[in-house]
Design an enzyme around this catalytic site. Structure first.
Site, mmCIF file in Angstrom:
data_model
loop_
_atom_site.group_PDB
_atom_site.id
_atom_site.type_symbol
_atom_site.label_atom_id
_atom_site.label_comp_id
_atom_site.label_asym_id
_atom_site.label_seq_id
_atom_site.Cartn_x
_atom_site.Cartn_y
_atom_site.Cartn_z
ATOM 1 N N GLU A 1 9.291 17.550 14.945
ATOM 2 C CA GLU A 1 9.907 17.399 13.631
ATOM 3 C C GLU A 1 9.214 18.331 12.649
ATOM 4 O O GLU A 1 8.009 18.215 12.417
ATOM 5 C CB GLU A 1 9.789 15.946 13.178
ATOM 6 N N LYS B 1 0.863 -1.173 0.000
ATOM 7 C CA LYS B 1 0.000 0.000 0.000
ATOM 8 C C LYS B 1 0.909 1.236 0.000
ATOM 9 O O LYS B 1 1.524 1.561 1.012
ATOM 10 C CB LYS B 1 -0.901 -0.014 1.240
ATOM 11 N N CYS C 1 13.074 11.724 6.891
ATOM 12 C CA CYS C 1 13.069 11.354 8.305
ATOM 13 C C CYS C 1 14.456 11.428 8.932
ATOM 14 O O CYS C 1 14.577 11.443 10.154
ATOM 15 C CB CYS C 1 12.473 9.954 8.488
ATOM 16 N N GLU D 1 9.703 2.001 10.724
ATOM 17 C CA GLU D 1 10.700 3.060 10.526
ATOM 18 C C GLU D 1 9.929 4.360 10.649
ATOM 19 O O GLU D 1 9.176 4.731 9.747
ATOM 20 C CB GLU D 1 11.386 2.893 9.161
#
Length: 477
Positions: free
Chosen positions: A379, A169, A278, A244
């Site tokens: 972040e 997906k 990331c 992750e």
């Protein structure tokens, strides 16, 4: 279109969704939106294909992955344009990502040949002990939009190399790149049902994966918030999980560092993909005695960056993915300024002229950042670089570790002993030492704390797709 059991299909419901270019706002595609039944059929196809795929020799699976890699390699120019139009990154970055994606296919094609077992000394003369490793089964893979091809192959390649079958997906923002990958899979002759593609709403795609006892592993790259929810859901069927997740990378510059090299490294790490990675730098810590010269050098280098549509020549920084990302960057800058930060450059939305229809934010450097600011805790996922100061090595380590995240970190110094001391003290899965771009196919990628579970890349990345089986033989003596 969806790719299920080796055929391209519309969604059972007939539903579709639009894909738009974040640089221009134009519609660039219309894609089938899977219903639950579509995902269930994909899972069933993967289950049916698993026994035969698992029985293939490692060399045979290598052959399929090699052919997929060759097809993608021959389409680099076309694929790069699809990536840039779909999510905005400059063409040069898109081509670099395609190279990494192909590296994963090449690496894991070879790694399939190195799935070894063990013989263990028995505790009795009439026994023999052997440990084998077998593929876990059907895998549900969920990938993000910021690296729409590399994240697909970083999951598909080890899974298929191990002998697993997959239902993928991709992010709804970037389905067109996934379709191109599956065209290559189809053309390479990968047996039907081995790799399946569904895209659309999470409830209709991810939901059936999480609920199905057939899906034995979930691999996900995305936000920590969603990762935690998937982890909870996986408990109901005790699926193996690889996550992750988010990062908040510190970039530490010591006074003895090469400041030109460090500033160039900070820019390369922070502003790649418009800060939407990331592992990109989020907090720049500079030793007090060199804060001013470092900031000056960085500001000068920033002036050379060109913002624009990634399809245009010379563009270094493209748009953010959507308006929500744009507003978060603006919010972080405004909060920082209210709490004492100084804008060295940038600091504003670009929304006129060529930028009028896209999601552009000026590359920004903030001086005098402090830990009371949102940008120190959250972040940003945008082109905003705050500069903090520190006095001692111990303080730098303490500040760098003062976060729930632990994915990537960076250290710039010319002191060899300090390199090891600081690297060992940092609570991160990845440490770039005078290296702002450490990601490669042959090394483990992943984090600690709330940045995730498991590793992708290298020999370590195939481990989560395998189960150990203990064979104990009683002999006639």
């Amino acid at each position: 279109m969806l790719y299920i059991d080796g055929t391209w299909q519309s969604a059972e419901s007939g539903d579709t969704f639009l894909v738009r270019n974040p640089a221009t706002g134009e519609t660039i595609g219309e894609v089938a939106s899977a219903a639950e039944r579509d995902t269930e059929r994909a899972i069933a196809a993967a289950q049916a294909a698993f026994p035969q795929w698992a029985k293939l020799t490692a060399k045979e699976r290598y052959g399929y992955l090699k052919r997929v890699a060759e097809i993608l390699r021959g389409r680099t120019e076309q694929l790069a344009e699809v990536i840039t139009r779909e999510m905005g990154k400059p063409l040069a970055e898109a081509k670099g990502e395609i190279g990494l994606a192909i590296d994963y296919l090449d690496w894991y094609g070879e790694e399939a040949k190195r799935i070894y077992g063990d013989t263990i000394p028995a505790s009795a003369p009439d026994k023999r002990i052997i440990v084998t490793r077998q593929p876990i089964g059907v895998v549900g893979a969920i990938t993000p939009w910021n690296f729409p091809i590399a994240m697909i192959t970083r999951k598909l390649a080890p899974a298929l190399a191990a002998g697993c079958t997959v239902v993928l997906k991709p992010a709804s923002a970037t389905p067109l790149t996934a379709i191109e990958v599956f065209k290559a899979i189809d053309e390479a002759g990968v047996p039907k049902g081995v790799a399946n593609l569904v895209h659309g709403k999470p409830a209709a795609t991810v939901g059936p994966m999480m609920n199905s006892p057939i899906v034995r592993k979930i691999t996900f790259t995305g936000s920590t918030e969603i990762g935690k929810e998937l982890y909870r859901q996986a408990a109901d069927t005790l699926k193996k999980v690889s996550l992750e997740l988010g990062g908040h990378a510190p970039f530490i510059v010591f006074a003895d560092a090469d400041l030109e090299r460090a500033a160039a490294g900070a820019i390369a790490s922070k502003f790649r993909n418009a800060g939407q990675t990331c592992v990109c730098t989020n907090r720049i810590y500079v030793q007090q005695e060199v804060v001013e010269p470092f900031s000056r050098i960085m500001a000068e280098k920033m002036k050379q960056l060109k913002v624009g549509n990634g399809l245009e020549a010379g563009v270094n920084i493209g748009p953010l993915i959507n308006r929500q990302a744009l507003e978060k960057a603006r919010e972080h800058v405004e909060d920082a300024v209210q709490k004492g930060a100084t804008i060295i450059c940038g600091g504003h939305v670009l929304d006129s002229g060529e930028f009028a229809n896209g999601y552009f934010f000026a590359p920004t450097v903030l001086a005098h950042a402090t830990h009371e600011m949102k940008i120190a805790r959250e972040e940003t996922f945008g082109p905003v670089a705050p500069i903090f100061s520190f006095s001692t090595e111990e303080e730098a380590i303490r500040l760098a570790n003062d976060t729930a995240y632990g994915l990537a970190s960076y250290v710039f110094t010319r002191d060899g002993s300090r390199m090891f001391r600081v690297a060992e003290a940092l609570e991160y899965g990845i440490v770039g030492i005078n290296d702002p771009m450490p990601t490669v196919a042959q090394a483990p990628f992943g984090g600690v704390k709330e940045s995730g579970i498991g590793r992708e890349g290298g020999k370590y990345g195939i481990e989560d797709y395998l189960e150990y089986k203990f064979l104990s033989f009683q002999l006639e003596m």
